[in-house]
Design a protein around this motif. Structure first.
Motif, PDB file in Angstrom:
ATOM      1  N   GLU A  16       5.259  -1.441  -8.380  1.00 39.48           N
ATOM      2  CA  GLU A  16       4.902  -0.046  -8.187  1.00 39.48           C
ATOM      3  C   GLU A  16       3.756   0.022  -7.191  1.00 39.48           C
ATOM      4  OE1 GLU A  16       3.939   1.713 -11.954  1.00 39.48           O
ATOM      5  OE2 GLU A  16       5.883   1.179 -12.815  1.00 39.48           O
ATOM      6  N   TRP A  17       3.628   1.144  -6.513  1.00 38.37           N
ATOM      7  CA  TRP A  17       2.576   1.344  -5.533  1.00 38.37           C
ATOM      8  C   TRP A  17       1.205   1.032  -6.132  1.00 38.37           C
ATOM      9  CZ3 TRP A  17       0.598   0.958  -1.146  1.00 38.37           C
ATOM     10  CH2 TRP A  17      -0.572   1.625  -0.799  1.00 38.37           C
ATOM     11  N   GLU A  18       0.961   1.494  -7.347  1.00 39.76           N
ATOM     12  CA  GLU A  18      -0.339   1.282  -8.009  1.00 39.76           C
ATOM     13  C   GLU A  18      -0.744  -0.190  -7.987  1.00 39.76           C
ATOM     14  OE1 GLU A  18      -2.670   3.210  -9.825  1.00 39.76           O
ATOM     15  OE2 GLU A  18      -1.720   5.035  -9.109  1.00 39.76           O
ATOM     16  N   TRP A  19       0.211  -1.071  -8.213  1.00 44.47           N
ATOM     17  CA  TRP A  19      -0.081  -2.496  -8.291  1.00 44.47           C
ATOM     18  C   TRP A  19      -0.450  -3.074  -6.927  1.00 44.47           C
ATOM     19  CZ3 TRP A  19       5.113  -3.750 -11.173  1.00 44.47           C
ATOM     20  CH2 TRP A  19       5.116  -3.094 -12.401  1.00 44.47           C
ATOM     21  N   LEU A  20      -0.020  -2.413  -5.867  1.00 46.95           N
ATOM     22  CA  LEU A  20      -0.264  -2.937  -4.514  1.00 46.95           C
ATOM     23  C   LEU A  20      -1.576  -2.462  -3.910  1.00 46.95           C
ATOM     24  CD1 LEU A  20       3.347  -2.518  -3.100  1.00 46.95           C
ATOM     25  CD2 LEU A  20       2.248  -4.630  -3.885  1.00 46.95           C
ATOM     26  N   ILE A  21      -2.164  -1.421  -4.477  1.00 43.90           N
ATOM     27  CA  ILE A  21      -3.388  -0.842  -3.902  1.00 43.90           C
ATOM     28  C   ILE A  21      -4.491  -1.877  -3.681  1.00 43.90           C
ATOM     29  CG2 ILE A  21      -5.266   0.814  -4.316  1.00 43.90           C
ATOM     30  CD1 ILE A  21      -3.108   2.703  -5.506  1.00 43.90           C
ATOM     31  N   PRO A  22      -4.805  -2.745  -4.659  1.00 43.13           N
ATOM     32  CA  PRO A  22      -5.863  -3.737  -4.412  1.00 43.13           C
ATOM     33  C   PRO A  22      -5.543  -4.657  -3.229  1.00 43.13           C
ATOM     34  CG  PRO A  22      -5.312  -3.661  -6.754  1.00 43.13           C
ATOM     35  CD  PRO A  22      -4.296  -2.829  -6.036  1.00 43.13           C
ATOM     36  N   HIS A  23      -4.271  -4.955  -3.030  1.00 43.01           N
ATOM     37  CA  HIS A  23      -3.881  -5.829  -1.918  1.00 43.01           C
ATOM     38  C   HIS A  23      -3.998  -5.102  -0.579  1.00 43.01           C
ATOM     39  CE1 HIS A  23      -2.635  -8.725  -4.899  1.00 43.01           C
ATOM     40  NE2 HIS A  23      -1.887  -7.795  -5.478  1.00 43.01           N
ATOM     41  N   VAL A  24      -3.707  -3.799  -0.585  1.00 44.21           N
ATOM     42  CA  VAL A  24      -3.900  -2.992   0.625  1.00 44.21           C
ATOM     43  C   VAL A  24      -5.391  -2.941   0.958  1.00 44.21           C
ATOM     44  CG1 VAL A  24      -3.744  -0.655   1.587  1.00 44.21           C
ATOM     45  CG2 VAL A  24      -1.811  -1.609   0.339  1.00 44.21           C
ATOM     46  N   GLN A  25      -6.215  -2.790  -0.059  1.00 43.62           N
ATOM     47  CA  GLN A  25      -7.661  -2.697   0.153  1.00 43.62           C
ATOM     48  C   GLN A  25      -8.232  -3.978   0.756  1.00 43.62           C
ATOM     49  OE1 GLN A  25      -8.783  -1.511  -3.828  1.00 43.62           O
ATOM     50  NE2 GLN A  25      -8.718   0.674  -3.298  1.00 43.62           N
ATOM     51  N   ARG A  26      -7.607  -5.118   0.480  1.00 44.90           N
ATOM     52  CA  ARG A  26      -8.078  -6.368   1.081  1.00 44.90           C
ATOM     53  C   ARG A  26      -7.276  -6.730   2.339  1.00 44.90           C
ATOM     54  NH1 ARG A  26      -5.274 -11.032  -0.261  1.00 44.90           N
ATOM     55  NH2 ARG A  26      -3.759 -10.800  -1.915  1.00 44.90           N
ATOM     56  N   ASP A  27      -6.491  -5.752   2.840  1.00 45.89           N
ATOM     57  CA  ASP A  27      -5.734  -5.883   4.088  1.00 45.89           C
ATOM     58  C   ASP A  27      -4.731  -7.031   4.037  1.00 45.89           C
ATOM     59  OD1 ASP A  27      -5.099  -4.906   6.635  1.00 45.89           O
ATOM     60  OD2 ASP A  27      -6.402  -6.383   7.604  1.00 45.89           O
ATOM     61  N   ALA A  28      -4.088  -7.221   2.886  1.00 48.71           N
ATOM     62  CA  ALA A  28      -3.156  -8.331   2.722  1.00 48.71           C
ATOM     63  C   ALA A  28      -1.689  -7.906   2.697  1.00 48.71           C
ATOM     64  CB  ALA A  28      -3.481  -9.090   1.434  1.00 48.71           C
ATOM     65  N   VAL A  29      -1.430  -6.595   2.706  1.00 51.69           N
ATOM     66  CA  VAL A  29      -0.045  -6.119   2.615  1.00 51.69           C
ATOM     67  C   VAL A  29       0.585  -6.068   4.004  1.00 51.69           C
ATOM     68  CG1 VAL A  29       1.415  -4.136   2.042  1.00 51.69           C
ATOM     69  CG2 VAL A  29      -0.357  -4.877   0.453  1.00 51.69           C
ATOM     70  N   VAL A  30       1.789  -6.621   4.088  1.00 55.42           N
ATOM     71  CA  VAL A  30       2.572  -6.588   5.316  1.00 55.42           C
ATOM     72  C   VAL A  30       3.875  -5.867   4.984  1.00 55.42           C
ATOM     73  CG1 VAL A  30       3.784  -7.964   7.045  1.00 55.42           C
ATOM     74  CG2 VAL A  30       1.560  -8.736   6.172  1.00 55.42           C
ATOM     75  N   LEU A  31       4.130  -4.797   5.712  1.00 61.07           N
ATOM     76  CA  LEU A  31       5.328  -3.991   5.510  1.00 61.07           C
ATOM     77  C   LEU A  31       6.466  -4.574   6.353  1.00 61.07           C
ATOM     78  CD1 LEU A  31       6.510  -1.432   4.194  1.00 61.07           C
ATOM     79  CD2 LEU A  31       5.737  -0.172   6.214  1.00 61.07           C
ATOM     80  N   VAL A  32       7.573  -4.876   5.691  1.00 60.74           N
ATOM     81  CA  VAL A  32       8.738  -5.480   6.348  1.00 60.74           C
ATOM     82  C   VAL A  32       9.829  -4.419   6.468  1.00 60.74           C
ATOM     83  CG1 VAL A  32      10.482  -7.295   6.181  1.00 60.74           C
ATOM     84  CG2 VAL A  32       8.136  -7.743   5.400  1.00 60.74           C
TER      85      VAL A  32
END
Length: 102
Positions: A16-32
């Motif tokens: 879920e989006w909620e679970w990804l927020i901390p990873h976005v905050q540390r600039d670790a999410v890559v959208l494929v």
């Protein structure tokens, strides 16, 4: 190589989006992009296949989420993604919401 593919296939998950927020905050999410296979991208990154990864970046098939996308996802906390962790990154693909289909 097949062991890596099998390992990544096994850890392919949904989030879920909620679970990804901390990873976005540390600039670790890559959208494929949806036209790419998430496991193929994970294998390429984990195997340092620089030409493939550079091509996908240049074609904007793998990107960092934009502030507009993040804003949209913040407005839809039920948003779900296919996810694959390839340290230090979290690779994500948007899932189509069947409720929104016409």
């Amino acid at each position: 190589m097949s062991d890596l593919r099998a390992e990544l296939t096994e850890i392919l998950d949904e989030a879920e989006w909620e679970w990804l927020i901390p990873h976005v905050q540390r600039d670790a999410v890559v959208l494929v992009a949806p036209e790419l296979n998430l496991v193929d991208v994970g294998v390429a990154i984990a195997s340092d296949r620089i030409p493939s990864v550079e091509q996908w970046i240049n074609e904007q098939l793998i990107t960092k989420p934009t502030t507009v996308q993040i804003g949209e996802w913040n407005g839809n906390r039920d948003k779900r993604f296919h996810t694959l962790i390839v340290q230090p990154y979290v690779l994500v693909q948007e899932m189509v919401n069947p409720k929104m289909s016409i």
